[in-house]
Design a protein around this motif. Structure first.
Motif, PDB file in Angstrom:
ATOM      1  N   GLU A 605       1.324  -1.155  -0.246  1.00 16.84           N
ATOM      2  CA  GLU A 605      -0.131   0.161   0.087  1.00 16.84           C
ATOM      3  C   GLU A 605       1.144   1.313   0.038  1.00 16.84           C
ATOM      4  OE1 GLU A 605      -3.351   0.216   2.739  1.00 16.84           O
ATOM      5  OE2 GLU A 605      -2.149  -1.867   3.424  1.00 16.84           O
ATOM      6  N   ALA A 606       1.676   1.205   0.708  1.00 23.01           N
ATOM      7  CA  ALA A 606       2.813   2.347   0.854  1.00 23.01           C
ATOM      8  C   ALA A 606       3.551   2.872  -0.825  1.00 23.01           C
ATOM      9  CB  ALA A 606       3.920   1.861   1.771  1.00 23.01           C
ATOM     10  N   VAL A 607       3.763   1.785  -1.326  1.00 24.74           N
ATOM     11  CA  VAL A 607       4.011   1.884  -2.579  1.00 24.74           C
ATOM     12  C   VAL A 607       2.999   1.922  -3.437  1.00 24.74           C
ATOM     13  CG1 VAL A 607       4.898   0.797  -4.479  1.00 24.74           C
ATOM     14  CG2 VAL A 607       6.166  -0.184  -2.640  1.00 24.74           C
ATOM     15  N   ALA A 608       1.964   2.080  -2.513  1.00 27.29           N
ATOM     16  CA  ALA A 608       1.190   2.023  -4.194  1.00 27.29           C
ATOM     17  C   ALA A 608       1.100   3.902  -4.136  1.00 27.29           C
ATOM     18  CB  ALA A 608      -0.621   1.048  -3.717  1.00 27.29           C
ATOM     19  N   VAL A 609       0.316   4.364  -2.834  1.00 26.81           N
ATOM     20  CA  VAL A 609       0.171   5.796  -2.434  1.00 26.81           C
ATOM     21  C   VAL A 609       1.433   6.279  -2.707  1.00 26.81           C
ATOM     22  CG1 VAL A 609      -0.073   7.700  -0.899  1.00 26.81           C
ATOM     23  CG2 VAL A 609      -1.091   5.388  -0.674  1.00 26.81           C
ATOM     24  N   ALA A 610       2.674   5.870  -2.988  1.00 28.84           N
ATOM     25  CA  ALA A 610       3.733   7.177  -3.238  1.00 28.84           C
ATOM     26  C   ALA A 610       3.493   6.956  -5.222  1.00 28.84           C
ATOM     27  CB  ALA A 610       5.523   6.155  -2.577  1.00 28.84           C
ATOM     28  N   GLU A 611       3.395   5.828  -5.753  1.00 29.50           N
ATOM     29  CA  GLU A 611       3.213   5.769  -7.062  1.00 29.50           C
ATOM     30  C   GLU A 611       1.918   7.083  -7.495  1.00 29.50           C
ATOM     31  OE1 GLU A 611       2.977   1.481  -7.619  1.00 29.50           O
ATOM     32  OE2 GLU A 611       4.712   1.262  -8.763  1.00 29.50           O
ATOM     33  N   LEU A 612       1.171   6.760  -6.735  1.00 29.27           N
ATOM     34  CA  LEU A 612      -0.167   8.091  -6.168  1.00 29.27           C
ATOM     35  C   LEU A 612       0.634   9.519  -6.603  1.00 29.27           C
ATOM     36  CD1 LEU A 612      -2.947   6.228  -5.082  1.00 29.27           C
ATOM     37  CD2 LEU A 612      -2.738   6.886  -7.663  1.00 29.27           C
ATOM     38  N   ARG A 618       3.796  14.104 -11.975  1.00 28.28           N
ATOM     39  CA  ARG A 618       4.059  14.276 -13.226  1.00 28.28           C
ATOM     40  C   ARG A 618       3.107  15.038 -14.181  1.00 28.28           C
ATOM     41  NH1 ARG A 618       3.471   9.299 -13.952  1.00 28.28           N
ATOM     42  NH2 ARG A 618       5.444   8.665 -13.678  1.00 28.28           N
ATOM     43  N   SER A 619       1.583  15.151 -13.530  1.00 29.44           N
ATOM     44  CA  SER A 619       0.498  15.857 -14.597  1.00 29.44           C
ATOM     45  C   SER A 619       0.658  17.568 -13.876  1.00 29.44           C
ATOM     46  CB  SER A 619      -0.760  15.706 -13.330  1.00 29.44           C
ATOM     47  OG  SER A 619      -1.325  15.653 -12.128  1.00 29.44           O
ATOM     48  N   THR A 626       9.946  17.095  -7.286  1.00 32.52           N
ATOM     49  CA  THR A 626       8.984  17.196  -5.835  1.00 32.52           C
ATOM     50  C   THR A 626       9.079  15.555  -6.769  1.00 32.52           C
ATOM     51  OG1 THR A 626       8.220  19.931  -6.247  1.00 32.52           O
ATOM     52  CG2 THR A 626       7.145  17.647  -5.269  1.00 32.52           C
ATOM     53  N   GLY A 627       8.727  15.095  -7.697  1.00 34.58           N
ATOM     54  CA  GLY A 627       8.190  13.570  -7.665  1.00 34.58           C
ATOM     55  C   GLY A 627       9.386  13.024  -7.435  1.00 34.58           C
TER      56      GLY A 627
END
Length: 948
Positions: A605-612, A618-619, A626-627
């Motif tokens: 879940e931690a990886v998923a939140v960071a990926e979001l 990126r947007s 910052t990314g």
């Protein structure tokens, strides 16, 4: 012959050209390959790059920019406009799409692209560099790109910062950066020297140093210029030029008179031969930092068109000036400009720069150029006004380091101008506040702290606006925080007291409370952090300040989880997201929530939140800036998941150039963990030594850094095969009287590895004591922090119970357990099975452990497992006949070690007795167990008695 003598053939640089050719080949093939061409003035750097540009022009897009000599206050991003215009021309209609979301930022450097004014409030400093990287990457997708930056020794700080970013961001893309620099003129401790040192240390730049020509090279150059030369003349020329190509050319031009004795005379020889009009034009041109536009030269010269044309033709015929881009003129060599300018009398020089400034002001020239020229003209009032304008323009272009230099120039001039506030357009205290913020954003935390302290020392607290005073206190608190120093809490508390009772300052009060809550959190004053964040949330809710509500809930969530109130903390995170109405609050939520999920063992879940968060950045067009912080936030959970290849890839593209001390600390700690995983113990130990003093200092105010330091100490000791040292680091963490954070949970789980390695090395007494200490500390944790699956694995390994270890295997295989426990639990079960005599079962489970450790690529676990299998003889078929103990041949040293095993000594104690290292003792023990076909030290002791 013409006085303009310049070789058309490249002489003596075949090897250097081959290096550049190879660099372009490597860049085209996806390897990082950028080159710094260094050498003294006149050695042929620009001549080499010109030849290289000519050679590759049909195969690559060549973009060239020049750094300009603006003295101590250069214009920001000097070489970039020319480079960007070339990239935009290459991309054509695809340029806007390629630039990405931050395309409007290009107007900061290319005003001609402007339609509507730039909305700087919606832009981020990272957006400009991200956009430039996007453009170069898109151009490189068409064909390879060569970015040439000439005269790096004159580069402004903004250009250096941008270049540091681009070298990292475009590493592996078909982009070759080719930089030229007078290395001998780079000041020690200066920005250019720092940039070069960092870039070369990070292997971002290869250096090619141009040496002076030898006698053969000088002969070839002369023959190309004017034909054969006799030996005596060649020897004289070589002596005078010292092999510098530019000086050879200059000396050859002096064919009508005696050979000059000094370099200055060499450089001025052809200037002295000019007519009066041509001399005036050349002197005028020497006042320009770079090429001088034709219109400006017309205005300065005051000549009729034909008279000016004649003067220009004479100067160009003499090889002093040359046409640049069809609209301007420049010196054929920078040394010529320097010599002519330095030859002016002081009064002449001041009048020249006054004329420049006056003409530029009338034409609407840039503030940076006006500040330079008015300052050199000794017109302090005009220089002050221009310096302040240049500071603000550079700040709005995110060229913070350049803005700082103009701000410091304004401070230098302030006392020289009687009505300075009216001239500058702002008072001294706001100027100091602006400069402090600029310095901080430019990465100069020490100077920012000095400036804001100066401002606080100068204000009259009885008359100054309370909000101004409070903001200065806030700024000083932030600068101390950025430097990892104490004092922020006291300053923020004082700032709150200053605005106490002030009407209309509720937003400022809520913001200050959030800053204070954050300081309490990082200092592990958790109850104070909760109370402060509560107050901030209530004030923000009352005035409808969503951003402050989100930050307050975020801080309260982190604090409650550290206190063991996990469910309440997670609820606060949900509340934080509800009020995260702007990008800053949303990104901050994802940073802290990802970190919290990792701390609670919810790694995927931690990886998923960071990926979001990375997708979000990126947007916004700040993925590489910052990314990169959010990308780093994926590293720790990825390590726990065993996805070490992804970790290494993320670290290889770490784009943080100048970032906060604390964030660099976390990045370094993760780097250490990855090195230990792969077995890079020596490199990790050296890195820790380099950072330890800083880490210890920062940990005084950042409690999380203290835990991170203990963690890497334990991992490094285990990786080096020294569980005794690991146990000592673990004991310090458990026994420490300071405030506790939830990070202790992971340290205690690591305690299972420490105990297992202690037992394996014969440190039975220390293993038992450490196990008991870990059990007690675990039971003392708040119940919500006693993560159930972690507890199952921890207890099983500490107890070394076969049934518990067997039950722990499927638990260890889940994704909420650090992946290293998959082979570890199996290895410990195999040890227990061997001790119980069940060698067949032990073989199966040990083989599984070895396969998992190999798949993970974890160096220490691979070696530990292999050593056990070898020592226990599990690699031999079950039931094979074993030699009697008394029939086995041992070396004399092995027999000594066996006797000490029989006495019950550990590896460390054996090493002390025999004056060898514990690691060497461990090697001997493994060899003895293997030869005796036994699996434990106990069995070895029994075999020792059988040999007596």
């Amino acid at each position: 012959m013409s006085l303009a003598t310049t070789s058309t053939a490249m002489v003596g640089r075949d090897a250097e050209l081959a290096v550049l050719d190879d660099a372009l080949r490597r860049a085209t093939e996806g390897e990082p390959a950028s080159v710094l061409v260094g050498g003294e003035a006149g050695i042929g750097k620009s001549r080499l790059t010109a030849e290289f540009r000519r050679r590759v022009a049909t195969d690559a897009t060549v973009l060239t920019g020049w750094c300009l000599d603006y003295g101590s206050t250069p214009a920001p991003f000097g070489p970039l406009p020319a480079i960007l215009r070339g990239a935009l021309d290459e991309l054509g209609d695809r340029a806007d799409e390629a630039a990405g979301p931050g395309r409007d930022a290009l107007q900061l450097l290319l005003p001609e692209r402007g339609g509507a004014p730039v909305d700087r409030s919606a832009m981020r400093p990272e957006g400009l560099r991200e956009t430039i990287a996007n453009l170069l990457e898109a151009a490189a997708a068409i064909r390879p790109v060569v970015v040439v930056i000439e005269d790096l020794h004159w580069a402004d700080a903004a250009t250096l910062s941008m270049l540091s970013f681009l070298l990292r961001a475009l590493a592996g893309r078909p982009v070759l950066f080719l930089l030229t620099c007078r290395i001998d003129e780079v000041r020690r401790g200066g920005a250019v020297r720092t940039f070069l040192a960092e870039a070369e240390r990070a292997r971002l730049l290869d250096r090619v140093t141009l040496g002076r020509l030898d006698a053969l090279g000088v002969r070839d150059l002369v023959q190309g210029l004017r034909g054969p030369i006799d030996d005596a003349a060649l020897a004289r020329l070589l002596e005078r030029s010292e092999g510098v190509p530019f000086f050879v050319e200059e000396l050859l031009c002096n064919v009508r008179g005696p050979m000059p004795d000094t370099l200055r005379d060499v450089l001025l020889a052809r200037f002295d031969a000019l007519g009066d009009d041509a001399k005036r034009v050349v002197r005028l041109a020497s006042g320009s930092d770079g090429a001088i536009a034709h219109e400006l030269l017309v205005a300065l010269a005051g000549f009729a068109d034909e008279r000016l044309d004649d003067a220009l033709r004479e100067a160009m015929g003499a090889g002093i000036l040359a046409v640049r881009d069809d609209e301007s003129y420049g010196f054929r060599h920078a040394l010529l400009r320097e010599a002519v300018h330095d030859d002016l009398l002081p009064g002449e020089r001041a009048r020249l720069h006054w004329a420049y400034a006056d003409a530029l002001e009338a034409a609407g020239g840039s503030a940076s150029a006006l500040a330079f020229h008015w300052h050199r003209a000794h017109d302090s009032p005009r220089a002050l006004g221009a310096a302040v304008s240049a500071m603000l323009q550079a700040k709005n272009s995110y060229a913070f380091s350049t803005a700082a230099r103009f701000g410091e120039l304004a401070l230098e001039l302030w006392d020289q101008v009687p009505d300075a506030p009216q001239v500058a357009g702002l008072d001294r205290i706001p100027l100091l506040a602006q400069l402090g913020s600029i310095l901080r954003n430019g990465g100069d935390g020490e100077r920012a702290l000095t400036v804001v302290s100066l401002a606080l020392g100068e204000i009259d607290t009885t008359t100054v606006d309370a909000a101004v005073h409070a903001r200065l206190l806030r700024d000083k608190a932030l600068y101390l925080q950025n430097l990892g120093r104490a004092g922020s809490v006291e300053l923020l508390t004082e700032a709150l007291a200053v605005i106490d009772g002030c009407e209309g300052e509720e937003r400022l009060r809520a913001t200050l409370l959030n800053y204070l809550g954050g300081r309490h959190l990082t200092g592990a004053r958790l109850h104070q952090a909760v109370a402060t964040s509560d107050e901030a949330f209530r004030i923000a809710e009352r005035i409808g300040f969503d951003n402050a509500m989100s930050v307050a809930a975020n801080l309260r969530a982190c604090s409650r989880i550290h206190l063991g109130e996990v469910e309440a903390g997670l609820a606060d995170f949900r509340l934080s997201w509800e009020h995260a109405t702007d990008h800053d609050a949303q990104l901050r939520y994802r940073v802290n929530f990802a970190d919290t999920l990792n701390m609670l063992g919810r790694f995927r879940e931690a990886v998923a939140v960071a990926e979001l968060g990375v997708e979000h950045s990126r947007s916004l067009g700040v993925e590489r800036a910052t990314g990169s912080i959010l990308s780093h936030n994926m590293i720790e959970p990825l390590i726990e998941l065993g996805e070490i290849a992804r970790v290494e890839a993320a670290m290889a593209s770490d784009l943080s150039v100048r970032t906060l001390q604390v964030f660099r600390m976390y990045s370094t700690m993760s780097h250490l963990r990855a090195l230990v995983w792969r077995g890079g113990i020596t490199e990790a130990a050296e890195l820790l030594r380099d950072w330890r003093a800083t880490a210890e200092a920062v940990s005084e105010v950042e409690r999380q850094v203290w835990y991170s330091l203990r963690d890497v100490e334990i991992l490094l000791a285990l990786g080096a095969g020294d569980p005794v040292q690991a146990a000592e680091a673990l004991r310090r963490a458990i026994d420490d009287s300071g405030p506790r954070l939830a990070h202790l949970c992971r340290l205690l789980l690591e305690g299972a590895r420490v105990v297992a390695d202690l037992r394996a090395d014969g440190e039975a007494e220390l293993a038992a004591a450490t196990a008991e200490s870990v059990r007690t500390a675990w039971s003392d944790l708040p119940l919500e922090l006693q993560i159930p699956n972690w507890g199952v694995v921890l207890t099983a390994v500490l107890d070394a119970d076969a049934e518990a270890l067997a039950a722990a295997i499927p638990v260890a295989d889940a994704e909420d357990i650090p992946v290293i426990f998959r082979p570890l639990v199996r290895l410990e079960l195999a040890r227990v099975r061997v001790a119980a005599g069940d060698r067949v079962a032990a073989t199966d489970i040990a083989t599984e452990a070895a396969e998992i450790a190999e798949k993970l690529g974890h160096d220490r676990l691979q070696r530990r497992t292999a050593e056990f299998i070898e020592a226990a003889g599990l690699s031999r078929a079950a039931g094979r006949g074993v030699q009697p103990a008394d029939a086995v041949e041992l070396t004399a040293r092995e027999q000594q070690v066996l006797d000490l095993i029989a006495e019950g000594l550990s590896n460390r104690q054996i090493g002390e007795r025999l004056f060898i290292s514990g690691k060497t003792a461990s090697v001997h023990v493994s060899a003895i167990l293997r030869k005796l076909s036994v699996s434990s030290r106990t069995e070895a002791a029994v075999a020792a008695r059988a040999r007596d």
